[in-house]
Design a protein around this motif. Sequence first.
Motif, short mmCIF file in Angstrom:
data_model
loop_
_atom_site.label_atom_id
_atom_site.label_comp_id
_atom_site.label_asym_id
_atom_site.label_seq_id
_atom_site.Cartn_x
_atom_site.Cartn_y
_atom_site.Cartn_z
N LEU A 29 0.82 -1.21 0.00
CA LEU A 29 0.00 0.00 0.00
C LEU A 29 0.86 1.26 0.00
CD1 LEU A 29 -2.84 -0.98 2.51
CD2 LEU A 29 -3.02 -0.73 0.03
N THR A 30 1.92 1.27 0.78
CA THR A 30 2.80 2.44 0.84
C THR A 30 3.46 2.70 -0.50
OG1 THR A 30 3.22 1.96 3.17
CG2 THR A 30 4.73 3.49 2.07
N SER A 31 3.72 1.66 -1.27
CA SER A 31 4.38 1.85 -2.57
C SER A 31 3.51 2.62 -3.55
CB SER A 31 4.74 0.48 -3.16
OG SER A 31 3.57 -0.24 -3.53
N PHE A 32 2.22 2.71 -3.30
CA PHE A 32 1.31 3.43 -4.20
C PHE A 32 0.99 4.84 -3.69
CE2 PHE A 32 0.38 -0.99 -5.29
CZ PHE A 32 0.46 -0.95 -6.66
N HIS A 33 1.77 5.32 -2.72
CA HIS A 33 1.53 6.64 -2.15
C HIS A 33 2.67 7.60 -2.50
CE1 HIS A 33 -1.09 4.69 1.23
NE2 HIS A 33 -1.75 4.82 0.09
N GLN A 34 2.40 8.89 -2.31
CA GLN A 34 3.45 9.89 -2.44
C GLN A 34 4.34 9.87 -1.21
OE1 GLN A 34 4.10 11.57 -5.05
NE2 GLN A 34 2.24 11.53 -6.29
N GLU A 35 5.55 10.40 -1.35
CA GLU A 35 6.48 10.39 -0.22
C GLU A 35 5.93 11.16 0.98
OE1 GLU A 35 9.05 8.72 0.20
OE2 GLU A 35 9.57 8.00 -1.79
N ALA A 36 5.21 12.24 0.72
CA ALA A 36 4.66 13.03 1.82
C ALA A 36 3.64 12.22 2.62
CB ALA A 36 4.01 14.30 1.27
N ASP A 37 2.82 11.43 1.94
CA ASP A 37 1.83 10.61 2.64
C ASP A 37 2.48 9.43 3.34
OD1 ASP A 37 -0.28 12.21 1.72
OD2 ASP A 37 -0.32 11.14 -0.20
N ALA A 38 3.53 8.89 2.76
CA ALA A 38 4.21 7.74 3.38
C ALA A 38 5.01 8.14 4.60
CB ALA A 38 5.13 7.07 2.36
N ALA A 39 5.42 9.42 4.68
CA ALA A 39 6.26 9.87 5.78
C ALA A 39 5.47 10.32 7.00
CB ALA A 39 7.16 11.01 5.31
N THR A 40 4.15 10.35 6.92
CA THR A 40 3.35 10.76 8.07
C THR A 40 3.44 9.73 9.19
OG1 THR A 40 1.38 9.71 7.11
CG2 THR A 40 1.75 12.05 6.61
N ASN A 41 3.20 10.16 10.40
CA ASN A 41 3.26 9.26 11.56
C ASN A 41 1.98 9.44 12.38
OD1 ASN A 41 4.10 7.48 13.47
ND2 ASN A 41 5.55 8.88 14.47
N PRO A 42 1.08 8.45 12.38
CA PRO A 42 1.17 7.16 11.70
C PRO A 42 1.00 7.30 10.20
CG PRO A 42 -0.99 7.40 12.70
CD PRO A 42 -0.18 8.59 13.14
N PRO A 43 1.46 6.33 9.42
CA PRO A 43 1.37 6.44 7.97
C PRO A 43 -0.08 6.48 7.49
CG PRO A 43 2.04 4.23 8.61
CD PRO A 43 2.10 5.08 9.84
N SER A 44 -0.30 7.29 6.47
CA SER A 44 -1.64 7.45 5.91
C SER A 44 -1.86 6.40 4.82
CB SER A 44 -1.80 8.86 5.34
OG SER A 44 -3.09 9.03 4.78
N LEU A 45 -2.35 5.24 5.22
CA LEU A 45 -2.52 4.14 4.27
C LEU A 45 -3.67 4.37 3.30
CD1 LEU A 45 -1.93 1.06 6.62
CD2 LEU A 45 -0.30 2.22 5.12
N LEU A 46 -4.60 5.25 3.65
CA LEU A 46 -5.76 5.51 2.79
C LEU A 46 -5.57 6.77 1.96
CD1 LEU A 46 -8.67 4.61 5.24
CD2 LEU A 46 -7.55 3.16 3.54
N ALA A 47 -4.35 7.25 1.83
CA ALA A 47 -4.07 8.42 1.00
C ALA A 47 -4.29 8.07 -0.47
CB ALA A 47 -2.63 8.88 1.22
N PRO A 48 -4.42 9.09 -1.34
CA PRO A 48 -4.64 8.82 -2.77
C PRO A 48 -3.54 7.95 -3.36
CG PRO A 48 -5.04 11.13 -2.27
CD PRO A 48 -4.46 10.53 -1.04
N PHE A 49 -3.95 7.00 -4.19
CA PHE A 49 -2.99 6.09 -4.81
C PHE A 49 -2.38 6.72 -6.05
CE2 PHE A 49 -4.96 1.90 -3.12
CZ PHE A 49 -4.57 2.26 -1.84
N THR A 50 -1.15 6.36 -6.33
CA THR A 50 -0.45 6.85 -7.51
C THR A 50 0.60 5.83 -7.95
OG1 THR A 50 0.96 8.64 -8.34
CG2 THR A 50 1.21 8.05 -6.05
#
Length: 295
Positions: free
Chosen positions: A54-75
């Motif tokens: 799931l993280t591989s389909f996110h932007q770096e900004a969304d992946a770097a959040t704590n906790p990670p935003s797994l439901l962020a827009p996919f790309t």
Amino acid sequence: MTAHAAVAAPRTGLRKLLRRKDDQGGPPRLTPGWTFAAWLATLAFFAPVAWMVLTSFHQEADAATNPPSLLAPFTLDQYELLLGRDITPYLLNSAMASVISTLLVLALAVPAAYALSIKPVEKWTDVMFFFLSTKFLPAIAALLPVYLIVKDAGMLDNVWTLIILYTAMNLPIAVWMMRSFLAEVPKEILEAAEVDGAGLPTVLLRIVGPVAMPGLAATALICFIFSWNEFLFAVNLTATNASTAPVFLVGFITNEGLFLARLCAAATLVSLPVLIAGWAAQDKLVRGLSLGAVK
């Protein structure tokens, strides 16, 4: 408690744990509680893999959040950037080193296991202990001598160096596994082949091979995984021409920070060959790993 009762007690508990499909008998089935526990354990082991994908389909900004935003827009941006860095040579080096070393291991382990199980040599237990003793030394302790030998031989940054090392590293494991698998081959089949005049190559290829194929597949897959995942020797003995996929992953850990989304995308791609190999050989793998478990 009598001896009969002592033996029957564990079986009574096992009957309570497992249920039969019908009164005639059949394959045991777990109770709902144990089934639920098995699913929880499976999900716990699968959760890190799902998080990585799931993280591989996110932007770096969304992946770097704590906790990670797994439901962020996919790309697919991370995969496009990853392919732009040309991961293909690293995957080819890993594939070449893993496949060739696995074939060499099988070619050496099957005759050795045959001599230690079906046609046991004298003091075969000492031979098995010798194979096992080669795994006692930590890999990091052998790194410096191996590096100096490879450097003097002019084999640094050469994929054939990794092939030789992976073959030597996986051979003891393969011999131990194949011995247990070949020990399950019925002796009557081998005696009948000898009566018919079959030589050793014929016995290995046409009789032992098909019977022990599940165990052979399990051994091959384990050796392939160990070779594919090996990092210590790959990162120290290669530079540009022979770098493998695990070395490629380290490139995303830089002084500028950790590119987590791109690293997850690369790890997903690197994991695919092993997953595909395991899926393709899953039937033989399950049969091979269960050989010798039930007498």
